[in-house]
Scaffold this motif. Structure first.
Motif, PDB file in Angstrom:
ATOM      1  N   LYS A 193       0.786  -1.231  -0.150  1.00 52.71           N
ATOM      2  CA  LYS A 193      -0.112  -0.085  -0.038  1.00 52.71           C
ATOM      3  C   LYS A 193       0.846   1.100  -0.006  1.00 52.71           C
TER       4      LYS A 193
ATOM      5  N   GLN B 117       2.254   5.085 -15.810  1.00 57.48           N
ATOM      6  CA  GLN B 117       1.929   3.635 -15.564  1.00 57.48           C
ATOM      7  C   GLN B 117       2.976   2.804 -16.246  1.00 57.48           C
TER       8      GLN B 117
ATOM      9  N   THR C 161      -3.147  12.211  -6.477  1.00 59.70           N
ATOM     10  CA  THR C 161      -4.228  11.294  -6.769  1.00 59.70           C
ATOM     11  C   THR C 161      -3.883  10.506  -8.147  1.00 59.70           C
ATOM     12  N   ILE C 162      -3.803  11.215  -9.146  1.00 61.71           N
ATOM     13  CA  ILE C 162      -3.288  10.825 -10.449  1.00 61.71           C
ATOM     14  C   ILE C 162      -2.308   9.740 -10.296  1.00 61.71           C
TER      15      ILE C 162
ATOM     16  N   LEU D   4      -0.942   8.081  -7.900  1.00 62.73           N
ATOM     17  CA  LEU D   4      -1.247   6.880  -7.038  1.00 62.73           C
ATOM     18  C   LEU D   4      -2.077   5.828  -8.080  1.00 62.73           C
ATOM     19  N   GLN D   5      -2.927   6.308  -8.864  1.00 64.29           N
ATOM     20  CA  GLN D   5      -3.886   5.774  -9.719  1.00 64.29           C
ATOM     21  C   GLN D   5      -3.120   4.821 -10.773  1.00 64.29           C
ATOM     22  N   LYS D   6      -1.641   5.506 -11.026  1.00 67.28           N
ATOM     23  CA  LYS D   6      -1.100   5.168 -12.196  1.00 67.28           C
ATOM     24  C   LYS D   6       0.213   4.258 -11.599  1.00 67.28           C
ATOM     25  N   GLY D   7       0.108   3.896 -10.127  1.00 65.87           N
ATOM     26  CA  GLY D   7       1.132   2.859  -9.676  1.00 65.87           C
ATOM     27  C   GLY D   7       2.117   3.589  -8.503  1.00 65.87           C
TER      28      GLY D   7
ATOM     29  N   CYS E 280      -5.328  11.278   0.851  1.00 66.10           N
ATOM     30  CA  CYS E 280      -5.360  10.871  -0.473  1.00 66.10           C
ATOM     31  C   CYS E 280      -5.069   9.658  -0.780  1.00 66.10           C
TER      32      CYS E 280
ATOM     33  N   VAL F 193      -7.897   6.962  -2.410  1.00 65.47           N
ATOM     34  CA  VAL F 193      -7.729   6.230  -3.570  1.00 65.47           C
ATOM     35  C   VAL F 193      -7.589   4.700  -3.274  1.00 65.47           C
ATOM     36  N   GLU F 194      -7.117   4.301  -1.987  1.00 63.93           N
ATOM     37  CA  GLU F 194      -7.301   2.903  -1.687  1.00 63.93           C
ATOM     38  C   GLU F 194      -8.443   2.154  -1.698  1.00 63.93           C
TER      39      GLU F 194
ATOM     40  N   LEU G 195     -10.797   2.600  -3.706  1.00 60.20           N
ATOM     41  CA  LEU G 195     -11.174   2.176  -5.293  1.00 60.20           C
ATOM     42  C   LEU G 195     -10.651   1.007  -5.527  1.00 60.20           C
TER      43      LEU G 195
END
Length: 283
Positions: A24, A215, A254-255, A257-260, A275, A279-280, A282
């Protein structure tokens, strides 16, 4: 076996024999022991203030404290190794003594500073130059066997924003990191974190192109650190200031985190931890 596993997905760091889980994302708080960092509020002028900020960061949920004694803002003044050590060693020793649970990262490109701060009680080396500004850095990290954050930067802090040019910024950065990782692999450095180097030798357009394709760094199967906090790539677009760039920072975090991204390096720990938590959710 270690050779074979070097490119396996890394979900943890070995810090002095203790395993830190990175499955995480984690937050790294920025502690600048400098008089000239680009964000005024991040400047720390005394050991007592450093201890207070460290306590606050940890209470707000930071996992790592990144301490820097050399400002790497564009056009920053160069300082001597002795001056950098004079800023860092007392703070590292004070934190290590008074807040022993703190995991200390040292933001330096100098091998001597890396070695002496690790001996003083630090745990991780965060090198903006990936060994390019000190040929002894890689062998020093290999000997110390500490986690190593390596960042891509075109040029030096003094000239990096003077017309940076790439054929293809993503491919150029990946090619650079491939070569560096191969060097570290041969030296048997096992805990490596990569940092694309947002704001370091890149135009605003380069920064957003990298973020948009972030990513792609998953090909390395190594943890990725993202550092956007209050940088010009935010406030220059929004036409405000570093002091007003927290909201923009949260959006880019945020972006990322969503990309890894597995580590967020920030000035504002509480907001970054929130944040990560959201995001977690999701999944």
């Amino acid at each position: 076996m270690a050779e074979k596993n070097f490119f396996e997905p890394k979900q943890s760091l070995n810090i002095k024999g203790k395993i830190f889980d990175l499955s995480k994302p984690k937050v790294m708080g920025i502690l600048n022991i400098t008089p000239d960092s680009f964000y005024n509020n991040s400047r720390t002028n005394s050991i007592d203030e450093a201890l207070r900020k460290t306590e606050t960061f940890l209470n707000d949920g930071a996992t790592f404290i990144d301490i820097g004694g050399y400002s790497s803002r564009p056009g920053a003044k160069d300082i001597s190794t002795d001056e950098e050590l004079g800023r860092l060693i007392p703070v590292v020793e004070a934190i290590n003594k008074n807040i022993p649970e703190a995991i200390i990262s040292i933001d330096t490109f100098r091998a001597k500073v890396a070695e002496e701060t690790i001996l003083a009680g630090a745990h991780i080396i965060n090198d903006i130059a990936s060994g390019d500004m000190d040929a002894k850095m890689f062998e020093t990290v290999a000997r110390l066997q500490v986690p190593y954050i390596m960042m891509h930067m075109q040029g030096t802090p003094q000239n990096m924003q003077q017309n940076p040019i790439y054929d293809n910024v993503l491919l150029d950065v990946i090619d650079y990191l491939v070569k560096k990782i191969d060097m570290l692999k041969k030296l048997k450095v096992h805990d490596v974190i990569i940092d694309p180097g947002f704001g370091f030798g890149k135009t605003i357009e380069h920064n957003y192109e990298l973020l948009n394709q972030m990513q792609e760094f998953k090909i390395f199967k190594l943890p990725v650190l993202a550092g956007f906090s209050r940088k010009g790539m935010i406030y220059k677009v929004l036409k405000n200031t570093a002091a007003e760039a927290l909201n923009g920072t949260t959006i880019l975090n945020t972006i990322a985190l969503q990309k890894g991204a597995k580590i967020l390096r920030v000035h504002d720990v509480k907001e970054a931890v929130e944040c990560v938590k959201l995001v977690e959710m999701l999944g």
